[in-house]
Enzyme design. Sequence first.
Site, PDB file in Angstrom:
ATOM      1  N   CYS A  75      36.817  37.352  17.174  1.00 39.77           N
ATOM      2  CA  CYS A  75      35.542  37.805  17.658  1.00 39.77           C
ATOM      3  C   CYS A  75      34.296  37.775  16.804  1.00 39.77           C
ATOM      4  O   CYS A  75      33.221  38.144  17.323  1.00 39.77           O
ATOM      5  CB  CYS A  75      35.814  39.170  18.368  1.00 39.77           C
ATOM      6  SG  CYS A  75      36.877  39.019  19.618  1.00 39.77           S
ATOM      7  N   HIS A 115      31.450  38.584  27.267  1.00 41.14           N
ATOM      8  CA  HIS A 115      32.030  38.428  25.770  1.00 41.14           C
ATOM      9  C   HIS A 115      32.480  36.751  25.747  1.00 41.14           C
ATOM     10  O   HIS A 115      33.652  36.481  25.395  1.00 41.14           O
ATOM     11  CB  HIS A 115      33.167  39.101  25.276  1.00 41.14           C
ATOM     12  CG  HIS A 115      33.370  38.934  23.928  1.00 41.14           C
ATOM     13  ND1 HIS A 115      32.629  38.608  22.980  1.00 41.14           N
ATOM     14  CD2 HIS A 115      34.675  39.355  23.184  1.00 41.14           C
ATOM     15  CE1 HIS A 115      33.154  38.619  21.833  1.00 41.14           C
ATOM     16  NE2 HIS A 115      34.596  38.911  21.922  1.00 41.14           N
ATOM     17  N   CYS A 149      36.534  47.721  29.930  1.00 41.60           N
ATOM     18  CA  CYS A 149      36.872  46.440  29.464  1.00 41.60           C
ATOM     19  C   CYS A 149      35.391  45.377  29.644  1.00 41.60           C
ATOM     20  O   CYS A 149      34.625  45.693  30.760  1.00 41.60           O
ATOM     21  CB  CYS A 149      37.977  45.646  30.242  1.00 41.60           C
ATOM     22  SG  CYS A 149      39.381  46.520  30.302  1.00 41.60           S
TER      23      CYS A 149
END
Lengths: 384, 480
Positions: A86, A332, A203
């Site tokens: 990430c 994301h 989340c």
Amino acid sequence: MTDNMRDKVAIVGAGCSHFGENWSSSAEDMIVEAAFEAYRDAGIEQPQRQIGAVFCGALYPSRGTAEVAEALKLFDLPITLVQNYCATGTDAFRCAAMAIAAGLYETVLVVGFDKPKDRGVSGPSVSLTTSRGLPMTPAGWFSLCAAKYFETYGVGRESLARIAVKNHHNGTLAPKSMLKKEITVEDVLSARMISWPFGLYDCAAQSDGASALVLSSARSARNYPRQPVWLKGVAVTLGRNPQSDPDFDFLGWQPTRSAARECYRQAGISNPMNEIDIAQLHDCFTLTELLSYEDLGFCARGAAREHIEQGTFELGGELPVNTDGGLKSFGHPTGATGVRMLYENTLQLRGEAGDRQVAGAATALSHNIGGTPQACGVVILGAD
Amino acid sequence: MSGISSIGIHIPRLRLPLSLINAPDAKPSRAEKAVAGFDEDVITMAVSAARDCLRNAESGPVDGLYLATTTSPFSEKSAAAIVAKALNYSEHVFTADFGASLRSSAAALRAAMDAVAAGRAQRVLVIASDIRTAEPYSAQEQQLGDAAVALLVDANGALRLESDAVVSRQLYDVWREDGAATLRSWEDRFILKHGYQEGVVAAMASLAARGGPAVGSVRYLACYAPDFRSYRSLGRHLGYDAQQLVQPLFGRVGNCGVAMVPLLLAQAVDDMTAGERLVTVSYGDGAHAMSWILDAAGHLGQSSLSRQLGARLQMRSYRHYLQCRGLDVNRVPVNPAEGISATTSFREQDADIAFLAARCLACGTEQFPPTRLCYRCHEQDNLETAPLSSRRAHVASYTRDYFFPSPVPPVVAGMCEVEGGARVYVQMADYDNRELHTGMPVEFVFRRIHKAGGKPAYFWKSRLIDSTETVEATTERSAE
């Protein structure tokens, strides 16, 4: 440790595509959207002649470097694909900054992108190629500290929920965010469970997106039309795998602690809570943001709960975190996320962040952590 | 004493010219394979081989009938019992079904030898029969053929077993999960090297260590082979010259599964004279090497092999073959890349199946999965294995994961700290929805994790210890 790049590199242009379930945009569309906004911002009219090198970050590209070269028609110059969980986007930025600091190029383009929504699954794809290490879900990995942290510090899901509520609110103020929806603590607590203690609202979603930056050497930075934003410190670290580290403490993430230590050394920061004005933290899950407050030294271990309750990290608080709504509101797209955070910090440091502007922001931090988790990147930018 | 006293064979008359598989209008090639007709199966072929065997033997009762096959029409119901009834045997004949592995025919033969040698049986009929089906148009389909062989074992059998050696290994090389119509296999170069060749070489080394014959004193080597090239190169590797290798019948019968080695044995014995030695090697999840000698005093009549090789009915089309197999021309082959990687699971079976951690010999740190460099002191390659499966542990962290696909969500998983040792990330078995907290004691149980790609994948899970003890305590009380 390494020497540092403090004040040797500046961001002189920044761009960002819309983040979301971009069913009708390809990676090419988003790369062009982000890069051309950055070109316009930097006053670059002949990118093929002005850009010396490209560093791109994408964790699951279909073709990688060629996607960027062909989308932007940037040929006959070096294009490098960087991958680091990430921290992929942040590491692409670090590599680009190193190329400038080394004196090899005057102008370098950074492009972070990912297009997970072409994979046909609503969350991350699940791998069944092993028998060990399952369930191999990011939520499962990032929940590893939950039980021990909750038991040790008397924290519960309510503290996590307040982080989700804060980030959803900030996201409503960011034009390019995916989710523009206010939620309540009750919404978070009553949502369906994904991986305890994470319900749906704890989340970050998967989304498509691209973000781009034009970097310049210090020597040339003032030749660009906009106020340069200066690199003060950047660190990427790889930590031990919490799933096999015999000394893991289940109370936080070591890679964040080590990357922060190195980044603060470069930037000359000794009291992060006082010296940093805004921070974009990796809120892939609400607990990740909570633990990062402590791992980054914003507050003492175990003190996150009281700071959350006091509103320390809200837009009007002492140290606003995720001013644009974070991963929670943007989703994301892994390679894009770190670059998107630098885009937000650039706008904030120039005073151009609109309704979410933090007045007088002069020092800004961004942070990613990923893997099981093992890889961390921290960047500090300054307005002057 | 025990030995083989008679050999019977069944090769289906239908032969498919291999050229017709990929080109329907091609001229029929000389290379062909034996194909069971639409009205044949492993049971009818076994009966046929048994009758051929008994025609050559002095007639008389048998007291055992062992049938080996990997392709019985039944998962539950004895195929051996049907064969015994078709042969009009007494219901007191000991029938047994051997299966699941290509090595099962060697296992049945060894069991028959042992029973006769021990005086537990007088005459045992061992039958190997297989009809294996590959994916249409696959390379494997060119190699496979159908056949059955029956071997009569008694105290006076002229082909005597001198010694044998077995190695048992597990990997996904060639397999067929329950319910699948066709064989699956992993990449050729991996399965030939780490499955076939290593398995056979290990069994042969073990045979030599047990006093097996020197290469120079062996008249014939009859070894299972997936294809002709592998057979030839393996023979060379083992030090045998071309004249010692039994012709493997590729292009005539094909690789006939459990019946392949018995068929090559029959071919060898037809050409052997008294006092000569034969080595057979069966393969499948390991290998079984057997050393035989043709007794000077005994006598084995010529088998029907050459006659049956000549009795052929050439098939006119590939479609006819598909009809005999009940296969759909348009079937889409299963993607072998789904599920666990056969090579990864092959390399990691000490960790995943045997559940062995590594303990650093320098600093004593135990770690899982095993690594090359110690996690704590970074010492290189100085670790010993440490079994985890029988040790207790406690919960160090946990989550209940609703996202991971499971027939019974949620998947409970987390870190466990083994007493005095490693930390392991495992799922929890037999979870009963109770409140979890760190420090709860657990034990380890072996479970199937998933079945993706037709390859069941196994690993260990934790289980709360007090719940098991409750169950055991209840059982004990009710027994009192």
